[in-house]
Design a protein around this motif. Structure first.
Motif, PDB file in Angstrom:
ATOM      1  N   ALA A  71       3.977  18.115 -39.656  1.00  0.00           N
ATOM      2  CA  ALA A  71       5.130  17.398 -40.211  1.00  0.00           C
ATOM      3  C   ALA A  71       5.978  18.333 -41.077  1.00  0.00           C
ATOM      4  O   ALA A  71       7.214  18.310 -41.008  1.00  0.00           O
ATOM      5  N   GLU A  72       5.327  19.179 -41.873  1.00  0.00           N
ATOM      6  CA  GLU A  72       6.066  20.143 -42.703  1.00  0.00           C
ATOM      7  C   GLU A  72       6.818  21.141 -41.827  1.00  0.00           C
ATOM      8  O   GLU A  72       7.969  21.470 -42.113  1.00  0.00           O
ATOM      9  N   ASN A 111       7.857  20.683 -38.754  1.00  0.00           N
ATOM     10  CA  ASN A 111       8.977  19.975 -38.130  1.00  0.00           C
ATOM     11  C   ASN A 111      10.133  19.827 -39.110  1.00  0.00           C
ATOM     12  O   ASN A 111      11.294  20.000 -38.741  1.00  0.00           O
ATOM     13  N   GLU A 112       9.813  19.492 -40.339  1.00  0.00           N
ATOM     14  CA  GLU A 112      10.854  19.334 -41.364  1.00  0.00           C
ATOM     15  C   GLU A 112      11.569  20.666 -41.609  1.00  0.00           C
ATOM     16  O   GLU A 112      12.804  20.709 -41.679  1.00  0.00           O
ATOM     17  N   LYS A 113      10.811  21.758 -41.712  1.00  0.00           N
ATOM     18  CA  LYS A 113      11.424  23.074 -41.919  1.00  0.00           C
ATOM     19  C   LYS A 113      12.283  23.457 -40.719  1.00  0.00           C
ATOM     20  O   LYS A 113      13.385  23.984 -40.886  1.00  0.00           O
ATOM     21  N   THR A 114      11.783  23.198 -39.521  1.00  0.00           N
ATOM     22  CA  THR A 114      12.546  23.522 -38.316  1.00  0.00           C
ATOM     23  C   THR A 114      13.845  22.742 -38.283  1.00  0.00           C
ATOM     24  O   THR A 114      14.904  23.300 -38.009  1.00  0.00           O
ATOM     25  N   ARG A 115      13.756  21.452 -38.571  1.00  0.00           N
ATOM     26  CA  ARG A 115      14.959  20.609 -38.561  1.00  0.00           C
ATOM     27  C   ARG A 115      15.927  21.070 -39.663  1.00  0.00           C
ATOM     28  O   ARG A 115      17.131  21.156 -39.441  1.00  0.00           O
ATOM     29  N   LYS A 116      15.401  21.391 -40.814  1.00  0.00           N
ATOM     30  CA  LYS A 116      16.240  21.748 -41.956  1.00  0.00           C
ATOM     31  C   LYS A 116      16.958  23.082 -41.738  1.00  0.00           C
ATOM     32  O   LYS A 116      18.109  23.238 -42.117  1.00  0.00           O
ATOM     33  N   PHE A 117      16.254  24.041 -41.106  1.00  0.00           N
ATOM     34  CA  PHE A 117      16.823  25.372 -40.978  1.00  0.00           C
ATOM     35  C   PHE A 117      17.230  25.724 -39.548  1.00  0.00           C
ATOM     36  O   PHE A 117      17.503  26.876 -39.247  1.00  0.00           O
ATOM     37  N   ALA A 118      17.295  24.746 -38.661  1.00  0.00           N
ATOM     38  CA  ALA A 118      17.631  25.003 -37.260  1.00  0.00           C
ATOM     39  C   ALA A 118      19.027  25.598 -37.113  1.00  0.00           C
ATOM     40  O   ALA A 118      19.271  26.402 -36.213  1.00  0.00           O
ATOM     41  N   ILE A 119      19.941  25.236 -37.961  1.00  0.00           N
ATOM     42  CA  ILE A 119      21.313  25.725 -37.824  1.00  0.00           C
ATOM     43  C   ILE A 119      21.574  26.965 -38.673  1.00  0.00           C
ATOM     44  O   ILE A 119      22.712  27.419 -38.758  1.00  0.00           O
ATOM     45  N   GLU A 120      20.541  27.547 -39.228  1.00  0.00           N
ATOM     46  CA  GLU A 120      20.727  28.704 -40.109  1.00  0.00           C
ATOM     47  C   GLU A 120      21.433  29.853 -39.385  1.00  0.00           C
ATOM     48  O   GLU A 120      22.385  30.433 -39.921  1.00  0.00           O
ATOM     49  N   ARG A 121      21.002  30.191 -38.180  1.00  0.00           N
ATOM     50  CA  ARG A 121      21.632  31.290 -37.438  1.00  0.00           C
ATOM     51  C   ARG A 121      23.087  30.949 -37.114  1.00  0.00           C
ATOM     52  O   ARG A 121      23.967  31.813 -37.220  1.00  0.00           O
ATOM     53  N   PHE A 122      23.325  29.699 -36.717  1.00  0.00           N
ATOM     54  CA  PHE A 122      24.687  29.270 -36.405  1.00  0.00           C
ATOM     55  C   PHE A 122      25.559  29.364 -37.667  1.00  0.00           C
ATOM     56  O   PHE A 122      26.697  29.833 -37.618  1.00  0.00           O
ATOM     57  N   ALA A 123      25.017  28.941 -38.779  1.00  0.00           N
ATOM     58  CA  ALA A 123      25.759  29.000 -40.043  1.00  0.00           C
ATOM     59  C   ALA A 123      26.118  30.444 -40.392  1.00  0.00           C
ATOM     60  O   ALA A 123      27.235  30.720 -40.862  1.00  0.00           O
ATOM     61  N   ARG A 124      25.187  31.381 -40.165  1.00  0.00           N
ATOM     62  CA  ARG A 124      25.475  32.795 -40.441  1.00  0.00           C
ATOM     63  C   ARG A 124      26.635  33.290 -39.585  1.00  0.00           C
ATOM     64  O   ARG A 124      27.474  34.068 -40.064  1.00  0.00           O
ATOM     65  N   GLU A 125      26.674  32.850 -38.320  1.00  0.00           N
ATOM     66  CA  GLU A 125      27.778  33.242 -37.435  1.00  0.00           C
ATOM     67  C   GLU A 125      29.106  32.690 -37.949  1.00  0.00           C
ATOM     68  O   GLU A 125      30.138  33.344 -37.860  1.00  0.00           O
ATOM     69  N   LEU A 126      29.089  31.479 -38.476  1.00  0.00           N
ATOM     70  CA  LEU A 126      30.322  30.862 -38.962  1.00  0.00           C
ATOM     71  C   LEU A 126      30.815  31.495 -40.265  1.00  0.00           C
ATOM     72  O   LEU A 126      32.013  31.395 -40.584  1.00  0.00           O
TER      73      LEU A 126
END
Length: 182
Positions: A67-68, A70-85
Motif C-alpha cells: 500500500a505504501e 502504491n501510494e508513493k508510485t501514485r504520488k510521484f508518477a508524474i515526477e519525470r513529466f513535471a521535470r520536463e515541463l
C-alpha cells in the motif's frame, strides 16, 4: 493328585498376583506415556499458533508495504513529466522578461517553447486528438455544434478545442463541430 498338579494352582495364583501387581504399574506407565504425548501435542499446538501469528504479521507487513509503495508510485508518477515541463516554464518566463520589443524574436522563442512542450508530450505518450475531416467518434470527440456542410453527415468540420490521449486513453475529448445530415 500328583505333586505337580498340586503346585499348578499355586503357580497360577502367583502369576495372577504378579499380573495384578503389574497392572497398576502398567497403568501408571500408560498414564505417563499419555501425559508425555499430551505435552508434546500441546507444544506442537503452541508452535502452530506461533507460526500462524507470524504468518499473519508477515502478511500484514507485506500488505502495508504494498500500500505504501502504491501510494508513493501514485504520488510521484508524474515526477519525470513535471521535470520536463520545468524547461518549458523557464522558457516562457524568459520570454516574458524580454524587453527588447522585437516581435520576431518573441515569436521564435514561443515557437521553440512549443517544440519543447511537444517533445515532452511525445516522450510521455501524450498525443493530440485533432480529428478534422474524420467521422465523429463519441469515444474521442464531443460534438458541440452541427453546421450545414458539403461533407458527409457527422464528419468533423472544425475543432474548437483539441483533445488529448495519454497512452491511448482519452484524458480530454476533442470539442468539435460536425456536418449536419443532408
Amino acid at each position: 493328585m500328583s505333586a505337580e498338579n498340586q503346585n499348578q494352582p499355586q503357580e497360577d495364583l502367583q502369576q495372577e498376583q504378579g499380573a495384578e501387581e503389574q497392572q497398576p504399574q502398567a497403568a501408571a506407565e500408560g498414564e505417563q506415556q499419555l501425559e508425555a504425548n499430551l505435552e508434546a501435542l500441546l507444544a506442537e499446538l503452541e508452535k502452530a499458533r506461533a507460526d500462524v501469528l507470524y504468518v499473519r504479521a508477515e502478511a500484514e507487513n507485506i500488505r502495508r508495504r504494498a500500500a505504501e509503495d502504491n501510494e508513493k508510485t501514485r504520488k510521484f508518477a508524474i515526477e519525470r513529466f513535471a521535470r520536463e515541463l520545468l524547461a518549458v516554464k523557464d522558457s516562457l518566463e524568459m520570454a516574458l522578461l524580454d524587453q527588447s520589443g522585437n516581435v520576431e524574436n518573441l515569436k521564435l522563442g514561443v515557437d521553440l517553447t512549443q517544440k519543447q512542450l511537444i517533445a515532452a508530450f511525445e516522450k510521455f505518450d501524450l498525443a493530440e486528438i485533432n480529428p478534422v475531416g474524420e467521422k465523429l467518434d463519441p469515444n474521442k470527440h464531443q460534438a458541440i455544434s452541427v453546421v450545414p456542410s458539403e461533407q458527409d453527415a457527422n464528419t468533423v468540420v472544425q475543432v474548437m478545442q483539441k483533445g488529448y490521449e495519454l497512452s491511448g486513453r482519452v484524458i480530454r475529448p476533442a470539442m468539435v463541430v460536425v456536418a449536419a445530415p443532408k
